[in-house]
Design a protein around this motif. Structure first.
Motif, PDB file in Angstrom:
ATOM      1  N   THR A 182      30.912  38.416  29.304  1.00 35.30           N
ATOM      2  CA  THR A 182      31.105  37.179  30.072  1.00 35.30           C
ATOM      3  C   THR A 182      32.490  37.108  30.722  1.00 35.30           C
ATOM      4  OG1 THR A 182      31.784  36.127  28.016  1.00 35.30           O
ATOM      5  CG2 THR A 182      29.496  35.773  28.699  1.00 35.30           C
ATOM      6  N   ALA A 183      33.259  38.186  30.652  1.00 36.68           N
ATOM      7  CA  ALA A 183      34.621  38.163  31.203  1.00 36.68           C
ATOM      8  C   ALA A 183      34.598  37.811  32.701  1.00 36.68           C
ATOM      9  CB  ALA A 183      35.277  39.519  30.996  1.00 36.68           C
ATOM     10  N   THR A 184      35.644  37.112  33.149  1.00 36.27           N
ATOM     11  CA  THR A 184      35.714  36.724  34.564  1.00 36.27           C
ATOM     12  C   THR A 184      36.893  37.400  35.275  1.00 36.27           C
ATOM     13  OG1 THR A 184      36.971  34.784  33.881  1.00 36.27           O
ATOM     14  CG2 THR A 184      34.598  34.469  34.245  1.00 36.27           C
ATOM     15  N   ASP A 185      37.519  38.345  34.585  1.00 34.80           N
ATOM     16  CA  ASP A 185      38.634  39.076  35.168  1.00 34.80           C
ATOM     17  C   ASP A 185      38.182  40.527  35.402  1.00 34.80           C
ATOM     18  OD1 ASP A 185      41.771  39.377  35.455  1.00 34.80           O
ATOM     19  OD2 ASP A 185      41.037  41.061  34.245  1.00 34.80           O
ATOM     20  N   PRO A 186      38.412  41.099  36.588  1.00 34.99           N
ATOM     21  CA  PRO A 186      37.903  42.449  36.860  1.00 34.99           C
ATOM     22  C   PRO A 186      38.433  43.505  35.894  1.00 34.99           C
ATOM     23  CG  PRO A 186      39.256  41.642  38.706  1.00 34.99           C
ATOM     24  CD  PRO A 186      39.070  40.498  37.769  1.00 34.99           C
TER      25      PRO A 186
ATOM     26  N   SER B 222      37.215  47.203  31.564  1.00 31.02           N
ATOM     27  CA  SER B 222      37.550  47.671  30.224  1.00 31.02           C
ATOM     28  C   SER B 222      36.322  47.577  29.303  1.00 31.02           C
ATOM     29  CB  SER B 222      38.711  46.821  29.687  1.00 31.02           C
ATOM     30  OG  SER B 222      38.886  47.068  28.337  1.00 31.02           O
ATOM     31  N   PHE B 223      35.602  46.442  29.336  1.00 31.97           N
ATOM     32  CA  PHE B 223      34.425  46.279  28.471  1.00 31.97           C
ATOM     33  C   PHE B 223      33.353  47.322  28.807  1.00 31.97           C
ATOM     34  CE2 PHE B 223      30.111  44.839  27.734  1.00 31.97           C
ATOM     35  CZ  PHE B 223      30.138  44.478  26.395  1.00 31.97           C
TER      36      PHE B 223
ATOM     37  N   ALA C   8      34.174  39.965  39.867  1.00 25.68           N
ATOM     38  CA  ALA C   8      34.715  40.635  38.681  1.00 25.68           C
ATOM     39  C   ALA C   8      33.641  41.432  37.927  1.00 25.68           C
ATOM     40  CB  ALA C   8      35.360  39.608  37.751  1.00 25.68           C
ATOM     41  N   HIS C   9      32.475  40.819  37.721  1.00 22.87           N
ATOM     42  CA  HIS C   9      31.401  41.481  36.959  1.00 22.87           C
ATOM     43  C   HIS C   9      30.993  42.798  37.645  1.00 22.87           C
ATOM     44  CE1 HIS C   9      28.172  41.351  33.947  1.00 22.87           C
ATOM     45  NE2 HIS C   9      27.339  41.752  34.892  1.00 22.87           N
TER      46      HIS C   9
ATOM     47  N   SER D 223      33.399  28.081  47.619  1.00 22.90           N
ATOM     48  CA  SER D 223      34.725  28.083  46.986  1.00 22.90           C
ATOM     49  C   SER D 223      34.671  28.307  45.477  1.00 22.90           C
ATOM     50  CB  SER D 223      35.439  26.763  47.242  1.00 22.90           C
ATOM     51  OG  SER D 223      35.415  26.477  48.597  1.00 22.90           O
ATOM     52  N   GLY D 224      33.529  28.667  44.946  1.00 21.85           N
ATOM     53  CA  GLY D 224      33.416  28.904  43.499  1.00 21.85           C
ATOM     54  C   GLY D 224      33.530  30.388  43.188  1.00 21.85           C
ATOM     55  N   PRO D 225      32.862  30.810  42.099  1.00 27.11           N
ATOM     56  CA  PRO D 225      32.929  32.214  41.694  1.00 27.11           C
ATOM     57  C   PRO D 225      32.342  33.179  42.745  1.00 27.11           C
ATOM     58  CG  PRO D 225      31.713  30.876  40.068  1.00 27.11           C
ATOM     59  CD  PRO D 225      32.077  29.977  41.195  1.00 27.11           C
ATOM     60  N   PHE D 226      31.412  32.691  43.573  1.00 26.36           N
ATOM     61  CA  PHE D 226      30.824  33.547  44.612  1.00 26.36           C
ATOM     62  C   PHE D 226      31.279  33.086  45.986  1.00 26.36           C
ATOM     63  CE2 PHE D 226      27.184  33.735  41.392  1.00 26.36           C
ATOM     64  CZ  PHE D 226      27.743  34.832  40.753  1.00 26.36           C
ATOM     65  N   GLY D 227      32.000  33.952  46.708  1.00 27.92           N
ATOM     66  CA  GLY D 227      32.528  33.596  48.023  1.00 27.92           C
ATOM     67  C   GLY D 227      31.687  34.181  49.145  1.00 27.92           C
TER      68      GLY D 227
END
Ligand SMILES: NC(=O)c1ccc[n+]([C@@H]2O[C@H](COP(=O)([O-])OP(=O)(O)OC[C@H]3O[C@@H](n4cnc5c(N)ncnc54)[C@H](OP(=O)(O)O)[C@@H]3O)[C@@H](O)[C@H]2O)c1
Length: 249
Positions: free
Chosen positions: A61-65, A70-71, A106-107, A214-218
């Protein structure tokens, strides 16, 4: 066949386990709640003895690339090393359509790393790129929901029923490695905002949706970029049929 499913307790993993068992295969489930941590490799070597093929349906569920790379990088390295040692003959990766066409999600950075490692790895492989699942729209609204309001990007998608992609994974895993599999999608294009609205309606949830880029998907995901490319494999279940069946994940 004996088939291992990494992420066996997850959304698509559990449906893949069910599809494999329905077809008479022996399934080895892999996840932390089943006693195997793929980040540390604890318990992995033991469960892979005698396994013919492995389906990777893990997620994070990480939101950082950097975190997603890493995961997925660590999990994939550990899986491939253990599979090689156990002489597993086929690694099947559940990936996502269009991850190479959208740079800033990021995902997707983690999924590209997964694909890169699988392609360079020692285990014969099939990468199955799938479009968004039918329940994806309602899931997206949970990320921003506050006081009965949620934002959501008006993406154009061609979603697939969770059970349909699980059937494809079970079929692929019990066949020969195929390299990059065609994009797998549902039968119709849909608007993500409309999907979320209708799913919440069927589930009896009252949520006001605010369409926005303007959210997680641009806007890198706008237009037809998420649609399947080339000669896609089209799964049967429409979004309407999935809704009529109760919109259960
Ligand atoms: N959402 C979409 O529309 C979509 C579309 C196409 C492809 N996909 C891909 O589909 C895949 C599966 O997604 P999903 O929604 O089914 O995932 P999910 O429900 O979040 O399940 C994730 C699974 O990974 C396991 N897991 C997580 N960390 C682990 C660890 N350290 N060691 C062992 N197991 C671990 C979890 O089990 P434990 O918590 O028990 O460890 C769980 O079984 C993802 O890779 C995603 O990129 C998604």
């Amino acid at each position: 066949m004996r088939v291992a499913v990494a992420g066996a307790t997850g959304h698509i993993g559990s449906l893949t386990v069910a599809a494999l068992e329905r077809d008479g295969h022996e399934v080895i489930g892999i996840s932390r709640t089943l006693g195997v941590d793929l980040l540390t490799r604890d318990g992995l070597d033991e469960v892979l003895a005698g396994v013919d093929a492995l389906v990777d349906a893990t997620s994070c569920t990480a939101t950082d690339p950097d975190e997603t790379v890493s995961f997925f990088g660590t999990v994939t390295r550990n899986l491939l090393a253990a599979e090689h040692k156990a002489r597993v003959r086929h690694h099947v990766l559940l990936s996502i359509v269009s991850i190479h066409r959208v740079a800033d999600v990021a995902h997707y950075a983690g999924k590209r790393e997964q694909e890169r490692l699988v392609q360079a790895g020692p285990v014969p492989w099939t990468i199955v790129p799938a479009t968004q699942f039918h329940d994806f729209a309602a899931t997206v609204t949970t990320w921003t929901e506050q006081d009965g309001v949620a934002t959501i990007a008006p993406l154009l998608v061609q979603p697939i029923a969770p059970a349909d992609i699980a059937d494809v994974l079970a079929e692929v895993a019990t066949g020969e490695p195929q390299g990059r599999y065609p994009d797998v999608a549902g039968p119709q294009t849909e608007d993500l905002v409309d999907m979320a609205r209708r799913t919440n309606e069927v589930r009896g949830r009252h949520l006001r949706l605010v369409p926005t880029w303007s959210g997680p998907f641009g806007t890198s995901m706008a237009g037809e970029v998420l649609l399947p490319a080339g000669r896609a494999r089209i799964a049967p279940t429409t979004f309407d049929e999935w809704l009529s069946a109760g919109a259960t994940p």
